[in-house]
Design an enzyme around this catalytic site. Structure first.
Site, PDB file in Angstrom:
ATOM      1  N   ASP A  13     -39.277 -13.096   1.032  1.00  0.00           N
ATOM      2  CA  ASP A  13     -39.671 -14.596   1.007  1.00  0.00           C
ATOM      3  C   ASP A  13     -38.999 -15.322   2.180  1.00  0.00           C
ATOM      4  O   ASP A  13     -38.753 -16.387   1.967  1.00  0.00           O
ATOM      5  CB  ASP A  13     -39.387 -15.344  -0.324  1.00  0.00           C
ATOM      6  N   LYS A  16     -41.314 -14.169   6.949  1.00  0.00           N
ATOM      7  CA  LYS A  16     -41.769 -13.235   7.817  1.00  0.00           C
ATOM      8  C   LYS A  16     -43.111 -13.423   8.458  1.00  0.00           C
ATOM      9  O   LYS A  16     -43.489 -12.986   9.569  1.00  0.00           O
ATOM     10  CB  LYS A  16     -41.770 -11.800   7.354  1.00  0.00           C
ATOM     11  N   GLY A  40     -46.431 -11.408  -0.152  1.00  0.00           N
ATOM     12  CA  GLY A  40     -47.305 -12.496   0.139  1.00  0.00           C
ATOM     13  C   GLY A  40     -46.788 -13.331   1.292  1.00  0.00           C
ATOM     14  O   GLY A  40     -45.598 -13.709   1.280  1.00  0.00           O
ATOM     15  N   HIS A  41     -47.364 -13.234   2.368  1.00  0.00           N
ATOM     16  CA  HIS A  41     -46.928 -14.060   3.553  1.00  0.00           C
ATOM     17  C   HIS A  41     -47.828 -15.155   3.735  1.00  0.00           C
ATOM     18  O   HIS A  41     -49.031 -15.194   3.681  1.00  0.00           O
ATOM     19  CB  HIS A  41     -47.270 -12.951   4.779  1.00  0.00           C
ATOM     20  N   GLN A 225     -41.351  -7.807   1.742  1.00  0.00           N
ATOM     21  CA  GLN A 225     -40.229  -7.835   0.811  1.00  0.00           C
ATOM     22  C   GLN A 225     -38.930  -8.191   1.844  1.00  0.00           C
ATOM     23  O   GLN A 225     -39.053  -8.508   3.002  1.00  0.00           O
ATOM     24  CB  GLN A 225     -39.952  -6.825  -0.025  1.00  0.00           C
ATOM     25  N   THR A 302     -47.032 -14.863  -7.352  1.00  0.00           N
ATOM     26  CA  THR A 302     -47.171 -15.123  -8.358  1.00  0.00           C
ATOM     27  C   THR A 302     -47.064 -16.348  -8.878  1.00  0.00           C
ATOM     28  O   THR A 302     -47.433 -16.555  -9.978  1.00  0.00           O
ATOM     29  CB  THR A 302     -45.979 -14.415  -8.966  1.00  0.00           C
ATOM     30  N   PRO A 305     -41.128 -19.746  -9.935  1.00  0.00           N
ATOM     31  CA  PRO A 305     -40.274 -20.317  -9.151  1.00  0.00           C
ATOM     32  C   PRO A 305     -39.227 -19.511  -8.713  1.00  0.00           C
ATOM     33  O   PRO A 305     -38.590 -18.561  -9.688  1.00  0.00           O
ATOM     34  CB  PRO A 305     -39.741 -21.421 -10.168  1.00  0.00           C
TER      35      PRO A 305
END
Length: 431
Positions: A13, A16, A40-41, A225, A302, A305
């Site tokens: 996170d 990237k 997820g980007h 990741q 997802t 938080p």
């Protein structure tokens, strides 16, 4: 021109996607080499937000070739949804600019069901998996029982693999986890249909990469990741199921290490992680909550938080070593604006022992307390600044301290989510 690998140096996170999107302007090909749709980007282009889970971030540039390497585990439903969504938003996605390795493994419906059932059974001991089936798919890959993309193109091969796989998976689902088994015919029909839609995109990525490199075309490799989620080098067992370090680009895309020219590490101005696992600099107070809210620290995959804390340079220094970093890009620097004092972990203390590297034993890391250096913060809005020299002195001092403590120079400084909110100090393709 150079071949550049972009990796995250924390627990993922780090931003990237934005950096890859920026650097794609200097690349001809953009390649994803590991992971699945648990990554997820998030990209913000001209005020529009796009979230990509499998397709490389370079797809937003219509004249680039994006490649999905053999090192990924691919959920074909998610991949097709991404293709459709991009097309609906006016982006060109075709076999001319998106290539899919036939050797990439497929995330099957039983992988997802097993993933969720296992996590539920662990109860309080769960590791925080996304439930996307990533781990079980990699397990089948290593066990040499996996379904690969090219199997989806042959009804006979798919039937044979499903027959063997579902005999075992359904037994586990029904008799051990107590959940409903899957209907083999329904699984076959679903994945056979996926294969027919994906067939035009399937191409030998390794060979195409060799052709591009031989022609001197610059290639950008996009990791997913972060380094400390690496299956071998991360905070095991609180890790992902693939190798996230730069060296895996060679295995996950099919080329030799002599082709690597530069490795760029992405670092967030603070630290976050999702799911379980030790986190020495975690802030569970109002400061941590402020960082989460200001930084919109909620998972793009997802929605969970993210745990937030001060920048941990012990973690970053390990990543420098593991990846052979040539330069750094820092993101979300603007989120720290308004904090009177900033802290940076420069070491750990475990009992009477001081450590300058991340301990390999999780039982030791869980007991570590950070050793901090403090820096004065800044109040000025930096999101509109485009020159490093115009940043507040305290901001520049913070960045210079990171360079000195890691031994790696900054190539990119990001002060906001948009493409334009970025300072390119040195181009990794020219390094």
């Amino acid at each position: 021109m150079a071949n550049v690998i972009v990796v995250g140096v924390q627990w993922g996170d780090e931003g990237k996607g934005k950096i890859v999107d920026l650097l794609t302007a200097d690349a001809d090909c953009v390649v994803r080499f590991q992971g699945g749709n648990n990554a997820g980007h998030t990209l913000v282009v001209e005020g529009r937000k796009f979230i990509l889970h499998i397709i490389p971030s370079g797809i937003l540039h219509g004249d680039k070739v994006c490649m999905i390497g053999n090192g990924l585990v691919v959920d074909p439903r998610i991949l097709l949804e991404e293709i459709d969504r991009l097309r609906e938003n006016g982006f060109s996605v075709s076999p001319s600019n998106l290539l899919l390795s036939p050797h990439a493994h497929v995330i099957m419906s039983y992988h997802q069901r097993l993933d969720l059932a296992r996590e539920a059974k662990k109860g309080a001991g769960k590791i925080g998996t996304t439930g996307r089936g990533i781990g079980p798919a990699y397990e089948d890959k290593v066990a040499r029982t996996g379904v690969r993309i090219h199997d989806l193109l042959s009804d006979q091969a798919l039937r044979e693999k499903l027959e063997r796989a579902l005999e075992e998976k359904n037994f586990l689902l029904q008799n051990y986890y107590g959940v409903e088994p899957l209907d083999p015919r329904a699984v076959f029909d679903e994945y056979s249909a996926y294969g027919k839609r994906l067939a035009p995109f399937v191409c030998d990525v390794s060979t195409r990469l060799e052709q591009a490199m031989a022609a001197g075309r610059p290639v950008l490799f996009e990791g997913a990741q972060g380094t400390h989620l690496d299956i071998d080098h991360g905070t095991y067992p609180y890790v992902t199921s693939s190798n996230t370090v730069a060296g895996n680009a060679c295995c996950g895309a099919g080329f030799g290490p002599t082709r690597i020219d530069h490795v760029l590490g992405i670092i967030k101005a603070y630290t976050t992680r999702v799911g379980g696992g030790p986190f020495p600099t975690e802030l569970t107070d109002a400061t941590g909550e402020r960082i989460r809210e200001c930084g919109s620290e909620f998972g793009s995959t997802t929605g969970r938080p993210r745990r937030c804390g001060w920048l941990d340079l012990v973690v970053v220094r390990d990543s420098v070593r593991l990846n052979g970093l040539g330069s750094l890009a820092i993101t979300k620097l603007d989120v720290l604006t308004g904090l009177p004092t900033l802290k940076v972990a420069v070491g750990y203390r475990c009992g009477a022992t001081e450590l300058d590297a991340v301990p390999r034993e999780m039982s030791v890391l869980e007991r570590c307390q950070p050793i901090y250096e403090e820096f004065p913060g800044w109040d000025q809005d930096i999101s509109k600044i485009r020159r490093f020299t115009e940043l507040p002195k305290n901001t520049r001092d913070y960045l210079k301290a990171i360079e000195e403590l890691t031994g790696v120079p900054f190539a990119i400084v990001s002060v906001g989510p948009g493409r334009e909110e970025t300072m390119l100090l040195r181009n990794p393709f020219s390094a």
